[in-house]
Design an enzyme around this catalytic site. Sequence first.
Site, PDB file in Angstrom:
ATOM      1  N   ASN A   1      10.606  -4.264 -14.260  1.00 51.81           N
ATOM      2  CA  ASN A   1       9.756  -5.045 -15.152  1.00 51.81           C
ATOM      3  C   ASN A   1      10.277  -4.901 -16.579  1.00 51.81           C
ATOM      4  O   ASN A   1      11.152  -4.070 -16.847  1.00 51.81           O
ATOM      5  CB  ASN A   1       8.295  -4.595 -15.024  1.00 51.81           C
ATOM      6  CG  ASN A   1       8.120  -3.118 -15.313  1.00 51.81           C
ATOM      7  OD1 ASN A   1       8.312  -2.664 -16.445  1.00 51.81           O
ATOM      8  ND2 ASN A   1       7.753  -2.340 -14.290  1.00 51.81           N
TER       9      ASN A   1
ATOM     10  N   ASP B   1       4.505  -1.742  -8.244  1.00 53.62           N
ATOM     11  CA  ASP B   1       3.566  -1.615  -7.123  1.00 53.62           C
ATOM     12  C   ASP B   1       4.279  -1.473  -5.780  1.00 53.62           C
ATOM     13  O   ASP B   1       3.719  -0.939  -4.827  1.00 53.62           O
ATOM     14  CB  ASP B   1       2.642  -2.835  -7.075  1.00 53.62           C
ATOM     15  CG  ASP B   1       1.797  -2.943  -8.335  1.00 53.62           C
ATOM     16  OD1 ASP B   1       1.107  -1.974  -8.662  1.00 53.62           O
ATOM     17  OD2 ASP B   1       1.865  -3.997  -9.005  1.00 53.62           O
TER      18      ASP B   1
ATOM     19  N   PHE C   1      -3.849   2.165 -18.298  1.00 50.29           N
ATOM     20  CA  PHE C   1      -3.490   0.938 -18.993  1.00 50.29           C
ATOM     21  C   PHE C   1      -3.433  -0.193 -17.977  1.00 50.29           C
ATOM     22  O   PHE C   1      -3.084   0.035 -16.810  1.00 50.29           O
ATOM     23  CB  PHE C   1      -2.146   1.070 -19.699  1.00 50.29           C
ATOM     24  CG  PHE C   1      -2.231   1.670 -21.084  1.00 50.29           C
ATOM     25  CD1 PHE C   1      -1.964   0.900 -22.199  1.00 50.29           C
ATOM     26  CD2 PHE C   1      -2.592   2.999 -21.253  1.00 50.29           C
ATOM     27  CE1 PHE C   1      -2.051   1.446 -23.474  1.00 50.29           C
ATOM     28  CE2 PHE C   1      -2.680   3.554 -22.514  1.00 50.29           C
ATOM     29  CZ  PHE C   1      -2.407   2.774 -23.636  1.00 50.29           C
TER      30      PHE C   1
ATOM     31  N   LYS D   1      -9.998   3.274  -9.486  1.00 49.48           N
ATOM     32  CA  LYS D   1      -9.145   4.459  -9.609  1.00 49.48           C
ATOM     33  C   LYS D   1      -9.864   5.660 -10.202  1.00 49.48           C
ATOM     34  O   LYS D   1      -9.262   6.718 -10.378  1.00 49.48           O
ATOM     35  CB  LYS D   1      -7.914   4.119 -10.446  1.00 49.48           C
ATOM     36  CG  LYS D   1      -7.065   3.017  -9.800  1.00 49.48           C
ATOM     37  CD  LYS D   1      -5.648   2.986 -10.303  1.00 49.48           C
ATOM     38  CE  LYS D   1      -4.813   1.964  -9.555  1.00 49.48           C
ATOM     39  NZ  LYS D   1      -3.401   1.996  -9.920  1.00 49.48           N
TER      40      LYS D   1
ATOM     41  N   ASP E   1       0.274   5.671  -5.473  1.00 48.23           N
ATOM     42  CA  ASP E   1      -0.631   5.411  -6.597  1.00 48.23           C
ATOM     43  C   ASP E   1      -0.839   6.702  -7.394  1.00 48.23           C
ATOM     44  O   ASP E   1      -1.519   7.619  -6.937  1.00 48.23           O
ATOM     45  CB  ASP E   1      -1.968   4.880  -6.075  1.00 48.23           C
ATOM     46  CG  ASP E   1      -2.830   4.318  -7.191  1.00 48.23           C
ATOM     47  OD1 ASP E   1      -2.964   4.993  -8.228  1.00 48.23           O
ATOM     48  OD2 ASP E   1      -3.362   3.208  -7.029  1.00 48.23           O
ATOM     49  N   ILE E   2      -0.255   6.755  -8.570  1.00 55.36           N
ATOM     50  CA  ILE E   2      -0.284   7.981  -9.378  1.00 55.36           C
ATOM     51  C   ILE E   2      -1.693   8.292  -9.878  1.00 55.36           C
ATOM     52  O   ILE E   2      -2.180   9.427  -9.770  1.00 55.36           O
ATOM     53  CB  ILE E   2       0.690   7.866 -10.556  1.00 55.36           C
ATOM     54  CG1 ILE E   2       2.126   7.666 -10.048  1.00 55.36           C
ATOM     55  CG2 ILE E   2       0.610   9.091 -11.462  1.00 55.36           C
ATOM     56  CD1 ILE E   2       3.131   7.357 -11.143  1.00 55.36           C
ATOM     57  N   LEU E   3      -2.367   7.291 -10.439  1.00 59.29           N
ATOM     58  CA  LEU E   3      -3.691   7.540 -11.023  1.00 59.29           C
ATOM     59  C   LEU E   3      -4.707   7.942  -9.960  1.00 59.29           C
ATOM     60  O   LEU E   3      -5.549   8.824 -10.201  1.00 59.29           O
ATOM     61  CB  LEU E   3      -4.169   6.291 -11.766  1.00 59.29           C
ATOM     62  CG  LEU E   3      -3.673   6.134 -13.205  1.00 59.29           C
ATOM     63  CD1 LEU E   3      -4.103   4.796 -13.771  1.00 59.29           C
ATOM     64  CD2 LEU E   3      -4.179   7.271 -14.085  1.00 59.29           C
TER      65      LEU E   3
ATOM     66  N   LYS F   1      27.335  -0.839  -3.740  1.00 55.14           N
ATOM     67  CA  LYS F   1      26.934  -2.203  -4.106  1.00 55.14           C
ATOM     68  C   LYS F   1      27.243  -3.165  -2.965  1.00 55.14           C
ATOM     69  O   LYS F   1      28.376  -3.245  -2.502  1.00 55.14           O
ATOM     70  CB  LYS F   1      27.661  -2.642  -5.381  1.00 55.14           C
ATOM     71  CG  LYS F   1      27.324  -4.060  -5.797  1.00 55.14           C
ATOM     72  CD  LYS F   1      28.154  -4.520  -6.986  1.00 55.14           C
ATOM     73  CE  LYS F   1      27.870  -5.981  -7.314  1.00 55.14           C
ATOM     74  NZ  LYS F   1      28.706  -6.475  -8.431  1.00 55.14           N
TER      75      LYS F   1
END
Length: 394
Positions: free
Chosen positions: A205, A274, A319, A337, A301-303, A284
Site C-alpha cells: 500500500n 489484510d 487507526f 477489535k 490481526d494484531i489489534l 524472481k
Amino acid sequence: MGVGGGIAAYKICDVISTQVKAGWQVSAILSETASQFITPLTLSTLCRRSVLTDADFWHPQAPRPLHIELAETATLMLIAPLTANTLAKLVLGLADNLLTSTVLASQMPILVAPAMNTTMWEQPTVQAHWQQLQQQPRYHSLPPAYGHLACDTVGVGRMAQTQEIIAYLDSLAYTHGKRDLAGKHLLITAGGTREYWDAVRFIGNPATGKMGIALARAALHRGAKVTLIHGAIAEPIPAQVRAIEAMSGEAMFKAVLEVWPEADWLVMAAAVGDVRPAQQWSGKLPKSALPTALPLSPVPDILQAAAQMRRPHQRLIGFAAQTGDVVAPAQEKLKRKGLDLIVANAVDQADCGFGTTENAAVVLDCQGRSRHLAKVPKLILAHQIFDIVQEWLP
C-alpha cells in the site's frame, strides 16, 4: 536562538530560514567564538533583524537590560551548537555573557543540541554535566549523533539533524515544554507492510510512515519512552526511539506481541495489509511463469490479539484509513477489535492521508464520544491525539 562556537554553527542557517518562513520571529544571540564560524550579517539576513552579541549586551544606551527584554519576550530558546564550555556554564548557573544571562533571566523551555569532537564529548566531566542538565525540567535535549566529524574523527559528536531540531521546536511551541507522558512506554507502529510472493513482487500500500513517526516524535518530546515497529517508511526515525523493522504483517504481528506486555499504550498507526499470498516463490519468476490467479490468505490481526493480552492499565489506540464515510467503518472497527480509541482519516481527500505532510481526522472512543480535528501538520495532529487520549482515558 543561541549560537555556540563550533563548526556546526553553519547548520543553524537552515533552522532559522525554515522557522522564519513558517512565521516565527527569531532573535539570534551570537557568542563571541561563534562569530569566528558564522557572521552576524548571515544570521541577521536570515532572521530579518539584527543579530545580538556581547557588544550589544554592554551597550549603555539600551532602555532596559537586554537579557531581561529577551527573556521576557521569547517563547522558547534553542542553543545550538551547544559547546562543552556553555554546557558547563548552564549546569553551574554562570552568567558571564548575553546568552547565559538570558538563560538565567528566563523561565522558558530551552532546547539544546550539543556538537563537539568525540573525545571532548566523552570526557567524564562533560558527560557529568550533560546528565546534570537532563535533570532540570526546563531543558530539552537532542544528543549528538554518530558520524564523520569535521576534525576527521568518526564517532559521536555530530549535531542533531535540522529536521529533528525543527520538529522539536514545533513540539515545544505546542506543549510549552510539558512532559505529561514521562514514565510511560508507548509502542507505536508505522509504515506499510509488504507481502512478497516472489523475490521482487509484493502486495502493499502507499503508506510512508509519516504519521507513525510524527506520533513517535510527539511522544518522545513529551517525555515518553518510545518503541517504533515499522514497515516500509520514507522518513528518518529519531535517534532516541527504539526502532524495530517488520516488513510483513506476520513479522509485525510477532514484534508487536513481543513488546506489548512491557508497554503502556499501543498506537497502531501502521497500514498493515489484510491478506498475503498463499504461496511464495523463491527468486524472481519470469514473466512467462507468472500465475494468472494469486490465492490469498488472511494476515494475523494484531489489534485483536493485543486486546486479548491487555492488562487493565494498558490503552489500545487504532487507526482507520477510509474513503467516503470515515466514521461508520471506524466505529465498527473500534467495537469489533475492543479498542479504547480510534483515529479515522480520509485517504481520498486532497493533501490528506498517505504520504502527505498534513492530515485531518475524526477521533472516536468506546463511550460514544467523537472529535473532529482539522487539517494540520502531522506532528501537531499527533499532539492533538495524545491530548485527547489523556483527556478521555485517564
